[in-house]
Write a protein that holds these residues in place. Structure first.
Motif, PDB file in Angstrom:
ATOM      1  N   VAL A  36      -1.390  -6.776  -3.087  1.00  0.00           N
ATOM      2  CA  VAL A  36      -2.070  -6.511  -1.819  1.00  0.00           C
ATOM      3  C   VAL A  36      -2.232  -7.817  -1.038  1.00  0.00           C
ATOM      4  CG1 VAL A  36      -4.198  -5.717  -0.732  1.00  0.00           C
ATOM      5  CG2 VAL A  36      -3.297  -4.522  -2.756  1.00  0.00           C
ATOM      6  N   VAL A  45      -3.046   6.050   0.410  1.00  0.00           N
ATOM      7  CA  VAL A  45      -3.954   5.731   1.507  1.00  0.00           C
ATOM      8  C   VAL A  45      -3.615   6.636   2.692  1.00  0.00           C
ATOM      9  CG1 VAL A  45      -4.636   3.955   3.165  1.00  0.00           C
ATOM     10  CG2 VAL A  45      -4.231   3.338   0.768  1.00  0.00           C
ATOM     11  N   THR A 100     -11.974  -1.747   1.068  1.00  0.00           N
ATOM     12  CA  THR A 100     -11.608  -0.998  -0.132  1.00  0.00           C
ATOM     13  C   THR A 100     -10.520  -1.702  -0.933  1.00  0.00           C
ATOM     14  OG1 THR A 100     -12.196   1.108   0.908  1.00  0.00           O
ATOM     15  CG2 THR A 100     -10.709   1.204  -0.980  1.00  0.00           C
ATOM     16  N   VAL A 101      -9.498  -2.211  -0.241  1.00  0.00           N
ATOM     17  CA  VAL A 101      -8.313  -2.704  -0.956  1.00  0.00           C
ATOM     18  C   VAL A 101      -8.337  -4.200  -1.244  1.00  0.00           C
ATOM     19  CG1 VAL A 101      -6.936  -0.859   0.083  1.00  0.00           C
ATOM     20  CG2 VAL A 101      -6.875  -3.140   1.115  1.00  0.00           C
ATOM     21  N   GLU A 102      -9.096  -4.977  -0.460  1.00  0.00           N
ATOM     22  CA  GLU A 102      -9.037  -6.437  -0.588  1.00  0.00           C
ATOM     23  C   GLU A 102      -9.387  -6.950  -1.976  1.00  0.00           C
ATOM     24  OE1 GLU A 102     -10.211 -10.385   2.016  1.00  0.00           O
ATOM     25  OE2 GLU A 102     -11.317  -8.518   2.346  1.00  0.00           O
ATOM     26  N   ARG A 148      -1.403  -5.899 -13.340  1.00  0.00           N
ATOM     27  CA  ARG A 148      -2.479  -6.437 -12.499  1.00  0.00           C
ATOM     28  C   ARG A 148      -2.645  -7.942 -12.723  1.00  0.00           C
ATOM     29  NH1 ARG A 148      -4.501  -1.467 -14.345  1.00  0.00           N
ATOM     30  NH2 ARG A 148      -4.693   0.071 -12.654  1.00  0.00           N
ATOM     31  N   TYR A 164      -3.124  -2.017  -5.495  1.00  0.00           N
ATOM     32  CA  TYR A 164      -3.889  -0.836  -5.118  1.00  0.00           C
ATOM     33  C   TYR A 164      -3.002   0.385  -5.338  1.00  0.00           C
ATOM     34  CZ  TYR A 164      -7.373   2.052  -2.890  1.00  0.00           C
ATOM     35  OH  TYR A 164      -8.340   3.001  -2.666  1.00  0.00           O
ATOM     36  N   HIS A 170      -8.615  -5.855  -4.756  1.00  0.00           N
ATOM     37  CA  HIS A 170      -7.611  -5.471  -5.745  1.00  0.00           C
ATOM     38  C   HIS A 170      -6.338  -6.308  -5.602  1.00  0.00           C
ATOM     39  CE1 HIS A 170      -9.784  -1.751  -6.896  1.00  0.00           C
ATOM     40  NE2 HIS A 170     -10.163  -1.755  -5.622  1.00  0.00           N
ATOM     41  N   ASP A 220      -3.613   3.796  -5.343  1.00  0.00           N
ATOM     42  CA  ASP A 220      -3.887   5.116  -4.777  1.00  0.00           C
ATOM     43  C   ASP A 220      -3.203   5.326  -3.422  1.00  0.00           C
ATOM     44  OD1 ASP A 220      -5.655   5.737  -6.888  1.00  0.00           O
ATOM     45  OD2 ASP A 220      -7.268   4.635  -5.882  1.00  0.00           O
ATOM     46  N   LEU A 260       0.840  -1.198   0.000  1.00  0.00           N
ATOM     47  CA  LEU A 260       0.000   0.000   0.000  1.00  0.00           C
ATOM     48  C   LEU A 260       0.875   1.247   0.000  1.00  0.00           C
ATOM     49  CD1 LEU A 260      -2.726  -0.900   2.676  1.00  0.00           C
ATOM     50  CD2 LEU A 260      -2.979  -0.993   0.182  1.00  0.00           C
TER      51      LEU A 260
END
Length: 472
Positions: free
Chosen positions: A397, A363, A352-354, A323, A359, A356, A361, A172
């Protein structure tokens, strides 16, 4: 001049930084033996115009590179050591390049390169007259054994900093606002008497018995230390053959706790246990103090500047191929391993992140009051100067650090996270060098947090860098 200028400088050197990160990834070296990696980084800085002082604090692979003059003096910390046994190709299946070889399972190939990119961008702004002051790049070896910065701190190389900046690869993009455990690293070496284990065991005194009794004693000790304390060990030398009573054996301990005071108390207890084991086995014991570090003291004003630059730089530009590879890597990670990482996140952030694999962006800071179970000798720097650090996404992630999956990621799309980190560091250094009020606020908070007390090294005067604890 805005921080955008140093972002653009970093971007213009993308190819150089990618090549350097790949070069370090392809030549992974263990702590205190990072000769090629340190030389590659130092040479690049030297060619850029930095004055480079190699071999600081008695470590050939430690160095300080300086450009500019006068105040403020901003330090950027770099690391470049690898981990044993994690050699891995850029593949989503276990495939060592060299069986049993080292690999960058913590992303220090990216770490040392991003900090170099930031230092170069700031240097060029100073050279062009857009910034005034001094920029320093600290080449810090052997972070994985908590050695490099502790010996550098003892040598005083951080003493004149107005602020220090650093980062670490992760999953992250977020500032680090919590603390970390302080630590002692020490080796107990037992000496007994060899004998034929079948023919005349009564004439022998087993050093291995002493090691095992030490470890048994520690298991009983665990009930009576705080829930946050940690004691873990390995046995570097346990003897050579079952039919020989081992005359020599050793055990290596890490002692961790949220404060130096608790680490010292638990270390003293551990010493008593080791001495008791020696008495019970009629052996002798010698202690080698390898390293020790402080807990991390995050500085609010410096961390705020980091976060502002993370927002300004914006999301990492991962593409569909990145990805897809990240998803392939995650398929090889057990559900329980990913769960153990994600369960530490606040519930709304986890949701929010799980979903993906990557991630991109930034945080916002979280877990301000949490002390992580791990340790870092960035903590020692944070007791010398106001210090801020952050994580940047270079692996999937929920993937576990110190794993082959992370090695593969750091040899591939992790370089994009590295470039993000370099821009954030350069922007933060720029802002600190142009904002004396923020530096003053950082110093004020630092003095309040430390009580105005000078830094004290955890290292005893006789301690020396443990070159023999990692093999070349």
């Amino acid at each position: 001049m805005s921080a955008k200028t140093v972002y653009e400088t970093v971007e213009s050197e993308r190819e150089l930084l990618y090549d350097l990160a790949e070069r370090l990834w392809e030549t992974p070296e263990l702590g205190l033996h990072e000769h090629e990696s340190a030389e590659a980084l130092a040479t690049t800085l030297r060619e850029e115009g930095f004055e480079v002082d190699m071999g600081v604090a008695g470590m050939p692979t430690a160095f300080v590179a300086t450009y500019g003059e006068g105040d403020p003096t901003i330090g950027i910390l770099g690391e470049y050591d690898a981990l044993p046994g994690l050699s891995q190709e850029v593949k989503a299946e276990r495939s060592p390049i060299e069986r049993g070889g080292a690999g960058h399972g913590c992303g220090h190939n990216l770490f040392g390169t991003a900090t170099l990119g930031a230092a170069v961008a700031v240097k060029r702004a100073i050279e062009d007259g857009e910034l005034a002051g001094t920029i320093r790049y600290y080449g810090c070896p052997a972070e994985e054994t908590l050695v490099g910065k502790t010996y550098m701190a003892r040598a005083g190389v951080f003493d004149d900093l107005d602020a220090a900046l650093t980062w670490h690869p992760g999953d992250l993009n977020t500032p680090r606002v919590g603390s970390s455990n302080a630590l002692n690293s020490l080796l107990f070496e037992f000496e007994g008497e060899a004998a034929h284990a079948g023919g005349s065991p009564d004439s022998g005194r087993s050093a291995l018995d002493a090691v095992e009794l030490t470890n048994v004693g520690v298991e009983f000790m665990r009930e009576h230390v705080s829930d946050d304390a940690r004691l873990h060990y390995s046995i570097p030398d346990g003897g050579d053959a079952p039919n020989v009573v081992p005359a020599e054996a050793s055990v290596w301990y890490f002692v961790r706790a949220p404060s130096r005071e608790e680490v010292e108390r638990n270390t003293d207890w551990l010493r008593d246990i080791a001495q008791g084991a020696a008495t019970m086995t009629q052996t002798e014991v010698e202690e080698r103090f390898l390293s020790g570090c402080h807990d991390y003291l995050p500085n609010g004003p410096v961390t705020d500047v980091i976060w502002e630059n993370m927002e300004a730089v914006g999301p990492i530009e991962f593409d569909d191929a990145d990805r897809e590879f990240a998803r392939d890597l995650l398929e090889t990670v057990s559900e329980s391993n990913r769960e153990s990482r994600l369960e530490d996140l606040p519930e709304d952030l986890r949701e929010t992140v799980e979903p993906h694999a990557l991630y991109p962006d930034p945080v916002p800071p979280f877990n301000e009051d949490v002390t992580s179970g791990g340790s870092t000798e960035v903590g020692d720097v944070s007791y010398i100067a106001p210090t801020g650090q952050f994580n940047a996404a270079t692996w999937p992630v929920g993937a576990p650090g110190h794993s082959w999956q992370v090695v593969a990621a750091n040899g591939d799309f992790g370089k994009k996270g590295m470039l993000f980190a370099a821009k954030v560091l350069a922007g933060a250094a720029h802002d600190l060098m142009t904002d004396p009020e923020t530096l003053a606020a950082a110093r004020e908070e630092f003095e309040a947090a430390t009580g105005g007390e000078p830094y004290e090294t955890p290292l005893p005067p006789e301690a020396e860098p443990p070159f023999d604890m990692t093999a070349e």
